[in-house]
Scaffold this active site. Structure first.
Site, PDB file in Angstrom:
ATOM      1  N   GLU A 134      -7.701   6.989  12.889  1.00 14.85           N
ATOM      2  CA  GLU A 134      -7.533   5.314  12.881  1.00 14.85           C
ATOM      3  C   GLU A 134      -9.381   5.172  12.410  1.00 14.85           C
ATOM      4  O   GLU A 134      -9.650   4.068  12.187  1.00 14.85           O
ATOM      5  CB  GLU A 134      -7.177   4.868  13.727  1.00 14.85           C
ATOM      6  CG  GLU A 134      -8.201   4.988  15.089  1.00 14.85           C
ATOM      7  CD  GLU A 134      -8.415   5.755  16.024  1.00 14.85           C
ATOM      8  OE1 GLU A 134      -7.325   7.167  15.628  1.00 14.85           O
ATOM      9  OE2 GLU A 134      -8.213   5.689  17.089  1.00 14.85           O
TER      10      GLU A 134
ATOM     11  N   HIS B 248      -9.768  11.399  15.983  1.00 12.39           N
ATOM     12  CA  HIS B 248      -9.758   9.584  16.144  1.00 12.39           C
ATOM     13  C   HIS B 248      -8.937   9.470  14.479  1.00 12.39           C
ATOM     14  O   HIS B 248      -9.737   9.687  13.287  1.00 12.39           O
ATOM     15  CB  HIS B 248     -10.626   8.278  16.567  1.00 12.39           C
ATOM     16  CG  HIS B 248     -10.921   8.464  17.748  1.00 12.39           C
ATOM     17  ND1 HIS B 248      -9.485   7.293  18.184  1.00 12.39           N
ATOM     18  CD2 HIS B 248     -11.357   8.649  18.312  1.00 12.39           C
ATOM     19  CE1 HIS B 248     -10.375   7.613  19.850  1.00 12.39           C
ATOM     20  NE2 HIS B 248     -11.218   8.378  19.624  1.00 12.39           N
TER      21      HIS B 248
ATOM     22  N   CYS C 101      -6.918  11.658  20.556  1.00 13.40           N
ATOM     23  CA  CYS C 101      -7.625  11.261  21.738  1.00 13.40           C
ATOM     24  C   CYS C 101      -7.135  12.271  23.508  1.00 13.40           C
ATOM     25  O   CYS C 101      -6.296  12.821  23.672  1.00 13.40           O
ATOM     26  CB  CYS C 101      -9.061  10.719  21.668  1.00 13.40           C
ATOM     27  SG  CYS C 101     -10.192  11.000  22.192  1.00 13.40           S
TER      28      CYS C 101
END
Lengths: 204, 251
Positions: free
Chosen positions: A183, A181, A78
């Site tokens: 994650e 992202h 990001c």
């Protein structure tokens, strides 16, 4: 060991949670020695570009990051991806890490909802080890109002949001960046993180 | 193209998931961490925890729930209920939330939106709005779980939220909430055309086709539901399959 660079930027725990879940040894750190010892580095980040560059400078880590990124896998996520470029125009012109040629500027789509927030589909531009095992229809989670402008040779995947929004960038060697992202991108994101860690060659 | 999001909401009270009808008649239905994990497997695009006992003594309970969920659910988590200061926001985000949702507190102290957005970024700040119809194309904003009419015009309020830095509006219709007759389409249309930030439809989903209807009839970015998913009447995947068959882009 994967070093997650902790320079005071938000939500680094979610990157740690994902690596823990995948079973990869990792450490949140702001120590130069840890970055040197690590098998790979992750630069997370949420927030504004000038603020983050300043925090990195204050942490005294910019030089070691630039040096280590020449020979070990490095992933910016990001804002961490945006920091890889030469400069940004968020609020004011501000120099970045300069690991990939190009700059960062506002997404200029008057007809569209900004921030670009939600799940968007990856369109692959060049082959990349991060994409191993992924299908053609993979959605990942984005939240951002600024995007990268770079050469086609550094653009490995993008998504469509009015125009092309760079999603995965690389210098073609060790440096990678994801605008989304991983994650927070479900199974697809975890697969991308796993592919990244496997680049170290340390993991079976 | 950005996919339309399907968001299960978990109303949490004393560490358990509950769902009321029109904010009344609360009933417990399960462990929040397990529920979140189940929704994650079904393909939820995001998960919302709403701490309905909120405010004071139970703050720590919801943070533990968020912490445990964030260890095994890898989609964005939003937490709302009882967030009344920048410190509350920070603690919630540090526990693993990606966004915080403010509602009553933002109506009483609009600067909270701006302070949060300035520090954590607009993308972190979701403003939850409870509104009720008062006339043709006219709604007013309520607080305290739909109990108190603030006599503030809905459209004026959402525009103000956007201006203060809200990243998203979660629009809950008190008239349709828990009634299961579909989302409040006129209210959604009015809000979507008043702001540029994403709008989440909330309150009223009762059957499969209600989700696709909201996406086809309005410009909302996401649709949220609680009881339908809790009571296993529908799965997130069924909702997505229905949307996909109608040409709506979903993940």
């Amino acid at each position: 060991m994967i070093a997650i660079i902790d320079y005071g930027a938000g939500n680094i725990f979610s990157v740690k949670n994902a690596l823990d879940y995948l079973g990869f040894e990792n450490k949140l750190t702001d120590k130069k020695g840890d970055l040197e010892k690590a098998d790979a580095l992750i630069l997370p980040g949420v927030g504004a570009f000038p603020w983050a560059m300043n925090m990195l400078k204050l942490s005294g880590l910019t030089d070691v990051i630039k040096e280590q990124a020449q020979f070990k896998p490095f992933l910016g996520i990001c804002l961490g991806m945006q920091l890889l470029f030469e400069k940004s125009y968020e609020f004011e012109e501000c120099k970045g890490l300069g690991l990939i040629g190009g700059y960062v500027d506002k997404i200029n789509e008057p007809e569209l909802v900004i921030p670009h927030m939600g799940w968007n589909k990856l369109v692959y531009n060049h082959g990349c080890p991060l994409f191993n095992g992924l299908g053609d229809e993979e959605y990942v989670y984005f939240v951002h109002s600024y995007k990268a402008f770079c050469d086609n040779k550094n653009l490995y995947a993008y998504c469509e949001y009015g125009s092309k929004v760079p999603a995965v960038v690389s210098d073609g060697k060790y440096v990678f960046g994801c605008q989304f992202h991983p994650e927070k991108s479900g199974k697809t994101g975890l697969a991308i993180l796993e592919n990244f860690v496997k680049m170290t060659g340390e993991v079976k | 193209m950005l996919a339309k999001r399907i968001i299960p909401c978990l109303d949490v009270r004393d560490g358990k998931v509950v769902k009321g009808v029109n904010f009344e008649g609360i009933k417990e239905v399960g462990d929040p961490v397990e529920c979140a994990y189940e929704y994650n497997l079904q393909g939820a695009d995001e998960i919302v925890f709403y701490d309905i006992t909120a405010s004071h003594e139970n703050r720590g309970v919801i943070l533990d729930v968020v912490r445990e969920t964030a260890k095994k659910v890898f989609v964005p988590l939003t937490v709302g209920g009882g967030i009344k200061s920048v410190d509350d926001m920070r603690n919630t985000l540090r526990a693993g939330a990606d966004k915080v949702s403010v509602n009553s507190q933002a109506v009483q102290n609009p600067q909270l939106i701006k302070e949060g957005a300035d520090i954590f970024g607009c993308q972190c700040i979701c403003v939850g709005v409870d509104a009720k119809k008062v006339g043709d194309n006219k709604w007013t904003v309520y607080i305290n779980g739909g109990r108190v009419d603030m006599k503030i015009d809905l459209i004026d309020w959402v525009k103000k939220c956007e201006q203060l830095g809200a990243g998203e509006i979660c629009l809950n219709s008190i008239d349709t909430d828990g009634v299961r007759g579909g989302f409040d389409l006129p209210m959604l249309k009015a809000v979507c055309s008043a702001v540029k930030i994403p709008v989440i439809a909330s309150g009223g989903a009762g059957k499969l086709s209600d989700f696709a209807e909201a996406f086809l009839e309005t410009d909302c970015s996401a649709a949220l539901a609680a009881s339908l998913f809790h009571f296993k009447e529908l799965t997130v995947q069924q909702v997505k399959d229905d949307c996909r068959s109608k040409g709506i882009i979903v993940r």
